[in-house]
Design an enzyme around this catalytic site. Structure first.
Site, PDB file in Angstrom:
ATOM      1  N   ARG A 156       8.569   0.774   7.479  1.00 31.73           N
ATOM      2  CA  ARG A 156       8.746   2.231   7.322  1.00 31.73           C
ATOM      3  C   ARG A 156       7.052   2.501   7.063  1.00 31.73           C
ATOM      4  O   ARG A 156       6.335   2.052   6.947  1.00 31.73           O
ATOM      5  CB  ARG A 156       9.540   2.058   5.682  1.00 31.73           C
ATOM      6  CG  ARG A 156       8.840   1.554   4.712  1.00 31.73           C
ATOM      7  CD  ARG A 156       9.609   1.680   3.408  1.00 31.73           C
ATOM      8  NE  ARG A 156       9.278   3.227   2.565  1.00 31.73           N
ATOM      9  CZ  ARG A 156       8.196   3.362   2.126  1.00 31.73           C
ATOM     10  NH1 ARG A 156       7.223   2.488   1.976  1.00 31.73           N
ATOM     11  NH2 ARG A 156       8.038   4.663   1.555  1.00 31.73           N
ATOM     12  N   ASP A 180      -2.014   5.554 -14.673  1.00 28.47           N
ATOM     13  CA  ASP A 180      -1.507   6.959 -15.424  1.00 28.47           C
ATOM     14  C   ASP A 180      -0.428   6.377 -16.549  1.00 28.47           C
ATOM     15  O   ASP A 180       0.455   7.020 -16.931  1.00 28.47           O
ATOM     16  CB  ASP A 180      -1.054   7.949 -14.727  1.00 28.47           C
ATOM     17  CG  ASP A 180       0.114   7.571 -13.592  1.00 28.47           C
ATOM     18  OD1 ASP A 180       0.066   6.543 -13.340  1.00 28.47           O
ATOM     19  OD2 ASP A 180       0.770   8.575 -13.226  1.00 28.47           O
ATOM     20  N   SER A 218       4.527   4.402   5.275  1.00 25.58           N
ATOM     21  CA  SER A 218       4.265   5.068   3.993  1.00 25.58           C
ATOM     22  C   SER A 218       4.420   6.420   3.517  1.00 25.58           C
ATOM     23  O   SER A 218       4.268   7.228   4.579  1.00 25.58           O
ATOM     24  CB  SER A 218       3.022   4.604   3.688  1.00 25.58           C
ATOM     25  OG  SER A 218       2.386   5.086   2.411  1.00 25.58           O
ATOM     26  N   GLY A 219       4.876   7.003   2.473  1.00 29.41           N
ATOM     27  CA  GLY A 219       4.839   8.285   1.930  1.00 29.41           C
ATOM     28  C   GLY A 219       3.570   8.639   1.275  1.00 29.41           C
ATOM     29  O   GLY A 219       3.346   9.736   1.049  1.00 29.41           O
ATOM     30  N   THR A 220       2.531   7.771   1.062  1.00 31.05           N
ATOM     31  CA  THR A 220       1.275   8.004   0.337  1.00 31.05           C
ATOM     32  C   THR A 220       0.277   7.766   1.154  1.00 31.05           C
ATOM     33  O   THR A 220      -0.837   8.205   0.617  1.00 31.05           O
ATOM     34  CB  THR A 220       1.369   7.590  -1.011  1.00 31.05           C
ATOM     35  OG1 THR A 220       1.207   5.898  -0.703  1.00 31.05           O
ATOM     36  CG2 THR A 220       2.364   7.843  -1.796  1.00 31.05           C
ATOM     37  N   ALA A 258       9.736  -2.722  -7.129  1.00 30.51           N
ATOM     38  CA  ALA A 258       9.273  -4.018  -7.644  1.00 30.51           C
ATOM     39  C   ALA A 258       7.785  -3.897  -8.256  1.00 30.51           C
ATOM     40  O   ALA A 258       7.383  -4.603  -8.877  1.00 30.51           O
ATOM     41  CB  ALA A 258       8.929  -4.852  -6.131  1.00 30.51           C
ATOM     42  N   ASN A 259       7.055  -2.691  -7.713  1.00 33.97           N
ATOM     43  CA  ASN A 259       5.848  -2.561  -8.403  1.00 33.97           C
ATOM     44  C   ASN A 259       5.504  -2.115  -9.881  1.00 33.97           C
ATOM     45  O   ASN A 259       4.659  -1.905 -10.287  1.00 33.97           O
ATOM     46  CB  ASN A 259       4.897  -1.373  -7.543  1.00 33.97           C
ATOM     47  CG  ASN A 259       5.690  -0.195  -7.404  1.00 33.97           C
ATOM     48  OD1 ASN A 259       6.127   0.220  -8.489  1.00 33.97           O
ATOM     49  ND2 ASN A 259       5.585   0.954  -6.512  1.00 33.97           N
ATOM     50  N   ARG A 318       4.066   0.379   6.630  1.00 36.78           N
ATOM     51  CA  ARG A 318       4.197  -0.985   5.893  1.00 36.78           C
ATOM     52  C   ARG A 318       5.243  -1.830   6.552  1.00 36.78           C
ATOM     53  O   ARG A 318       6.094  -1.517   7.001  1.00 36.78           O
ATOM     54  CB  ARG A 318       4.877  -0.591   4.500  1.00 36.78           C
ATOM     55  CG  ARG A 318       3.705   0.306   3.671  1.00 36.78           C
ATOM     56  CD  ARG A 318       4.138   0.293   2.193  1.00 36.78           C
ATOM     57  NE  ARG A 318       3.415   1.607   1.706  1.00 36.78           N
ATOM     58  CZ  ARG A 318       2.415   1.659   1.033  1.00 36.78           C
ATOM     59  NH1 ARG A 318       1.229   0.423   1.365  1.00 36.78           N
ATOM     60  NH2 ARG A 318       1.749   2.645   0.636  1.00 36.78           N
ATOM     61  N   SER A 357      -2.734   8.313 -10.545  1.00 34.81           N
ATOM     62  CA  SER A 357      -2.107   7.155 -10.758  1.00 34.81           C
ATOM     63  C   SER A 357      -3.118   5.850 -10.320  1.00 34.81           C
ATOM     64  O   SER A 357      -4.250   5.796 -10.910  1.00 34.81           O
ATOM     65  CB  SER A 357      -0.803   6.968  -9.790  1.00 34.81           C
ATOM     66  OG  SER A 357      -0.252   5.977 -10.151  1.00 34.81           O
TER      67      SER A 357
HETATM   68  C1  GN1 Z   1       5.507  -0.363  -1.295  1.00 34.03           C
HETATM   69  C2  GN1 Z   1       5.246   0.500  -2.227  1.00 34.03           C
HETATM   70  O1  GN1 Z   1       4.745   0.009  -3.422  1.00 34.03           O
HETATM   71  N1  GN1 Z   1       5.046   1.902  -2.330  1.00 34.03           N
HETATM   72  C3  GN1 Z   1       4.834   2.737  -3.333  1.00 34.03           C
HETATM   73  C4  GN1 Z   1       4.109   3.974  -2.839  1.00 34.03           C
HETATM   74  O2  GN1 Z   1       4.988   4.614  -1.643  1.00 34.03           O
HETATM   75  P1  GN1 Z   1       4.737   4.505  -0.116  1.00 34.03           P
HETATM   76  O3  GN1 Z   1       5.711   5.541   0.382  1.00 34.03           O
HETATM   77  O4  GN1 Z   1       4.970   3.022   0.233  1.00 34.03           O
HETATM   78  O5  GN1 Z   1       3.239   4.814   0.047  1.00 34.03           O
HETATM   79  O6  GN1 Z   1       3.686   4.735  -3.888  1.00 34.03           O
HETATM   80  C5  GN1 Z   1       4.585   5.490  -4.358  1.00 34.03           C
HETATM   81  C6  GN1 Z   1       4.412   6.568  -5.210  1.00 34.03           C
HETATM   82  O7  GN1 Z   1       3.592   5.753  -6.328  1.00 34.03           O
HETATM   83  C7  GN1 Z   1       5.902   4.355  -5.152  1.00 34.03           C
HETATM   84  O8  GN1 Z   1       6.920   4.991  -5.549  1.00 34.03           O
HETATM   85  C8  GN1 Z   1       6.042   3.440  -3.902  1.00 34.03           C
HETATM   86  O9  GN1 Z   1       7.090   2.067  -4.547  1.00 34.03           O
HETATM   87 MG    MG Z   2       1.346   5.570 -11.554  1.00 37.40          MG
END
Ligand code: GN1
Ligand code: MG
Length: 559
Positions: free
Chosen positions: A519, A285, A521-523, A389-390, A528, A67
């Protein structure tokens, strides 16, 4: 599992050893890492996709992409039969599969899972996995690894679709499983013909000079720009200029929807000459979209129209069409036909957008971050509109509603052909065909925004003025262990570590219209912080004080 299958698997495993020290997790959006360590992961996800296909007796999708992440990264995710994300029930299996240390463990894991899930390895159904990738250079060899994973399950085969956007692949999986036409050309034709249909239904006299100007699109130097070039040729009612469509620069570097939304500045190759022009940006992507305008004399700062603004535009338009449609002949609203419309947001949605949507009388609900949660919630409504929001989001129409709508259209075409009611019904049907029903899709989202702006006769400025974003600020804080943070209520409240939520509340209470949450982050390996307040200065100050609290409670000096 028979001997033949076991020995095929064992033979294949030997070509894909697990890299030293790699620990991968399926996470918010599949596996992601530096591309150099992903061969074995992608191979194993190939096996998973083949098993999923045999289990569901349906076509499955496997997408190789990272992505908006940097070009040296890559990743892999699976599309379920509905075209949506892989069922969360299989995520733990994906995690153990990706991390199994040696061929013996791997085989044992697969055998146990096949038994537990009762997967028919020798049934009559032949598994089928559609394979695609984005434009990353590492994609080609990873696609090969996925292919080998798929073909190491006897009875499953891979169909290589080549370079696609993520939403195109999800769309194809959904279409194939519904027995509909599912080629890339079919995708482009469906998008362009439903767009055309919406344009043809624009009320006379509303075509506005502001809108009919050029649209400038930043393609993030990725697959989206390339595909938009193809789609453009089928669109006669739209003047689009694509920049950053791949040849000019590096994927996601200083370009793309994530960069534009997070940094709130122009992408490369946009600048002062573009002041006043309607601009849009896709991610790497093409499953995210944001709009923006370049501010004059501003050092590249922009006015951003994010996922919340698109959501609001879509909700407004759909609501308007529904109220026309549900008016009976004597101008009373037909109460029997109350369509359930719901909007789904996350805690990152700007507070001003939530207020705006509630004022429209629309039900707004919140889920944790991650499209899989929003999508699932939106599917509970007749029409469910969701956006992060993104810029990732779409509009889901339930089968029930579409069935009712089609009945209504045929009724109206015999009783009141050409009426406002019939046109409203046709517009809603066209929206359901234009906007991707499988996942958020920047290309279909872009066409829907353009069709609605033309319908309303609105400039981008008029759209932007629907409401004014509350100033906000996002920060990331590195901590010792981000899993120490446990949240509740759609991530708006921290329940662990004890005491931190009270401290955040006390800080937030000092600010007019203050709102703040943290929270993990999951990635990424960070916590954050999001803060909102009535002025930009206040939002920045709230975010940084809460950032300091995070550091006190969880940072490297806290132990
Ligand atoms: C604040 C933010 O933009 N978080 C993103 C980001 O997740 P996080 O869990 O915040 O890292 O990546 C995700 C996958 O692309 C998306 O779904 C999410 O909105
Ligand atoms: Mg993407």
């Amino acid at each position: 599992m028979n001997e033949e299958q076991r020995s095929i698997l064992l033979e294949a495993f030997s070509h894909f050893p697990l890299p030293q020290g790699a620990k991968l997790s399926y996470g918010t959006a599949g596996f992601r890492a530096d591309a150099s360590i992903l061969q074995s992961t992608v191979f194993r996800v190939g096996i998973l996709a083949a098993l999923r296909s045999l289990k569901t007796q349906s076509v499955i999708g496997l997408m190789i992409t990272a992505s908006h992440n940097k070009v040296s990264d890559n990743g892999v995710k699976v599309a379920d039969p509905s075209g949506g994300m892989l069922t969360q029930e299989w995520e733990p299996f994906a995690d153990s599969l990706a991390n199994a240390p040696d061929p013996h463990h791997l085989l044992q894991l697969i055998v146990e899972f096949v038994n537990k899930e009762n997967i028919p390895l020798k049934g009559t159904w032949r598994g089928e996995v559609l394979l695609a990738r984005d434009t990353r250079p590492s994609g080609e060899s990873l696609l090969e690894a996925a292919k080998q994973g798929i073909s190491s399950i006897v009875g499953a085969s891979a169909i290589v679709m080549g370079v696609l956007t993520t939403p195109q692949l999800h769309w194809m999986v959904r279409a194939k499983n519904k027995g509909m036409k599912a080629s890339e050309l079919d995708y482009f034709e469906q998008l362009s013909s439903s767009f055309r249909c919406l344009v043809d239904l624009i009320p006379q006299g509303s075509a506005n000079k502001y809108v009919s100007g050029k649209l400038l699109v930043d393609g993030a130097n990725g697959v989206g720009g390339e595909k938009l070039e193809v789609l453009k040729k089928l669109l006669i009612d739209l003047d689009i200029e694509t920049r950053n469509s791949g040849k000019e620069g590096i994927l996601n570097e200083g370009v793309g929807a994530d960069y534009v939304q997070k940094e709130k500045v122009v992408p490369c190759r946009f600048g002062p000459p573009d002041v006043g022009t309607r601009c849009a940006s896709l991610d790497g992507d093409a499953d995210r979209l944001v709009y923006f305008t370049v501010l004059s004399n501003s050092d590249g700062r922009i006015n951003l129209l994010d996922g919340d603004k698109m959501l609001s535009l879509f909700a407004l338009f759909i609501n308007e069409q529904l109220s026309i449609l549900n008016k009976s002949k004597d101008d009373n609203v037909d109460k029997d036909n109350k369509t359930r419309v719901g909007v789904v947001q996350t805690a990152y949605a700007n507070g001003a957008s939530t207020d705006f949507l509630k004022q429209l009388g629309i039900e707004v609900v919140f889920t944790p971050t991650g499209v899989k949660y929003l999508h699932e919630k939106a599917a509970e409504y007749d029409i469910g509109i969701y956006f992060e929001a993104n810029g990732h989001g779409t509009v889901l129409f339930s089968e029930n509603f579409l069935c009712w709508l089609e009945g209504k259209i045929s009724e109206l075409s015999s009783t009141s052909k050409g009426s406002e009611q019939q046109k409203a019904a046709l517009r809603l049907l066209a929206v359901s065909q234009l906007i991707n029903q499988a996942v958020g899709d920047a290309l279909s989202g872009l066409l829907l925004v353009e069709a609605i702006l033309q319908h309303m006769g609105w400039s981008i400025q008029k759209w932007s003025n629907l409401y004014h974003d509350l100033p906000s600020r996002q920060l990331k804080v590195k901590v010792v262990d981000r899993t120490a943070v446990v949240t509740a209520n759609a991530e708006t409240v921290v329940v662990r570590p004890l005491g931190i939520q009270e401290a955040i509340n006390a800080e937030t209470a000092k600010y007019d219209r203050g709102r703040c949450f943290i929270r993990p982050s999951g990635t990424e390996d960070v916590i954050r912080v999001y803060a909102e307040a009535s002025t930009q200065e206040a939002a920045e100050s709230l975010a940084s004080s809460v950032g300091r609290l995070v550091d006190q409670f969880l940072g490297f000096g806290s132990h």
